[in-house]
Write an enzyme that holds these catalytic residues in place. Sequence first.
Site, PDB file in Angstrom:
ATOM      1  N   TYR A  51     -16.070  14.793 -17.593  1.00  0.00           N
ATOM      2  CA  TYR A  51     -16.598  13.441 -17.457  1.00  0.00           C
ATOM      3  C   TYR A  51     -17.694  13.455 -16.394  1.00  0.00           C
ATOM      4  CZ  TYR A  51     -16.689   8.609 -15.759  1.00  0.00           C
ATOM      5  OH  TYR A  51     -17.090   7.367 -15.330  1.00  0.00           O
TER       6      TYR A  51
ATOM      7  N   ARG B 122       0.822  -1.210   0.000  1.00  0.00           N
ATOM      8  CA  ARG B 122       0.000   0.000   0.000  1.00  0.00           C
ATOM      9  C   ARG B 122       0.859   1.264   0.000  1.00  0.00           C
ATOM     10  NH1 ARG B 122      -2.637   2.240   4.413  1.00  0.00           N
ATOM     11  NH2 ARG B 122      -2.527   0.294   5.581  1.00  0.00           N
TER      12      ARG B 122
END
Length: 416
Positions: free
Chosen positions: A131, A77
Amino acid sequence: MDAEATSPTSPGPLRSRALATEAVHAGRDDLASLGLHAAPIDLSTTYPSYDSRAEAERIDAFAATGAQPDGPPVYARLDNPTTARFEKALATLEGAESAVAFASGMAALSAVLLARASIGLRHVVAVRPLYGCSDHLLGSGLLGTEVTWTDPAGIEDAVRPDTGLVMVETPANPTLAEIDIRAVAHSCGSVPLLVDNTFATPVLQRPVEHGAGIVLHSATKYLGGHGDVMGGVVACDEEFAATLRQMRFATGGVLHPLAGYLLLRGLSTLSVRVRAASATAAELARRLSADPRVSRVHYPELGGAMVSFEVYGDPHRVIAGVGLVTPAVSLGSVDTLIQHPASISHRIVDEGDRRAAGVGDRLLRMSVGLEDVEDLWADLCQALSGGDADAPSSVHGPEMYGEREPAGRERQRAGR
């Protein structure tokens, strides 16, 4: 004379490399020295360390600076070698200092907004169209942001002391309207300009060279290029990249290493794919402009592989009538896709705002792939015949427009 300079194995003086060359080699420069040809995939989620004190120091350093830790990775991560190769390559292509990859384009945008909001800069100035999900994320306030919508000429007046970001998309989704990045960057003053460069890719434009501070990509699209990987990436300076790495670590929106590998591989053919698809798209735009069943064509002056067009007939019948073309959301794949923005990609935007931004009910958006232009045109023609009930029967070809400018300029005017 210096022996090294005359050595046949000496690389010679450094010079800048063409984008097509960088697309093949960036992020892979060390492979030969490792005895490798293809980039390796590191799927580890964790990494062994027998010196916990040193590990603690590295974690503390990352928490303080956001810089990538020296030495081996700590935890997936936080960092991954495969993803880091893709980030390095994309930063090189965009002409940016750094890049930070995420699990999707929306995860990437969310991280940018959270990073700015974390220092009290929650206000965003944005230009429609964007978008649809980007529009929704800004307007909904889900991340605690406040947005002021404006046109490019109104950006300077819309900026406030708490403005953390100005966001534009050019060419815009789905109308393909274009914005002068350099002029907008000047209007932003000291506020960072974020340019969504998903449609153009660094093959057609590099916003950093025109004054943008942040470049966003839905890597799912052209960077991957084959419709089989999802990701997002932000190119920016190293200072902001460090903040984004910390945000990614805290929120968990990491790119899977297999996706990082596929995106790195996708970059190697990016220039070839974009240029080939763009040539086909330009020809289809020209033919659509002369078709009596089509009322308007949007194709940017910049070029590219996206074409949007408005039909006289029922757009849903056109969607249902394609055979070779795939009726599906997304874009940038090797195959041609078509969709109805008002029903899908921009359905989440308020109807009034959507129409005001030029996203009408008869607008279709097409992502042109690598098929032969004649095959695509034949498929579009038969699909348009299924949806042309309202087309003017007495008008054929270019005459429907009356006196016309050269095709490229007229299409550009329609796109704006």
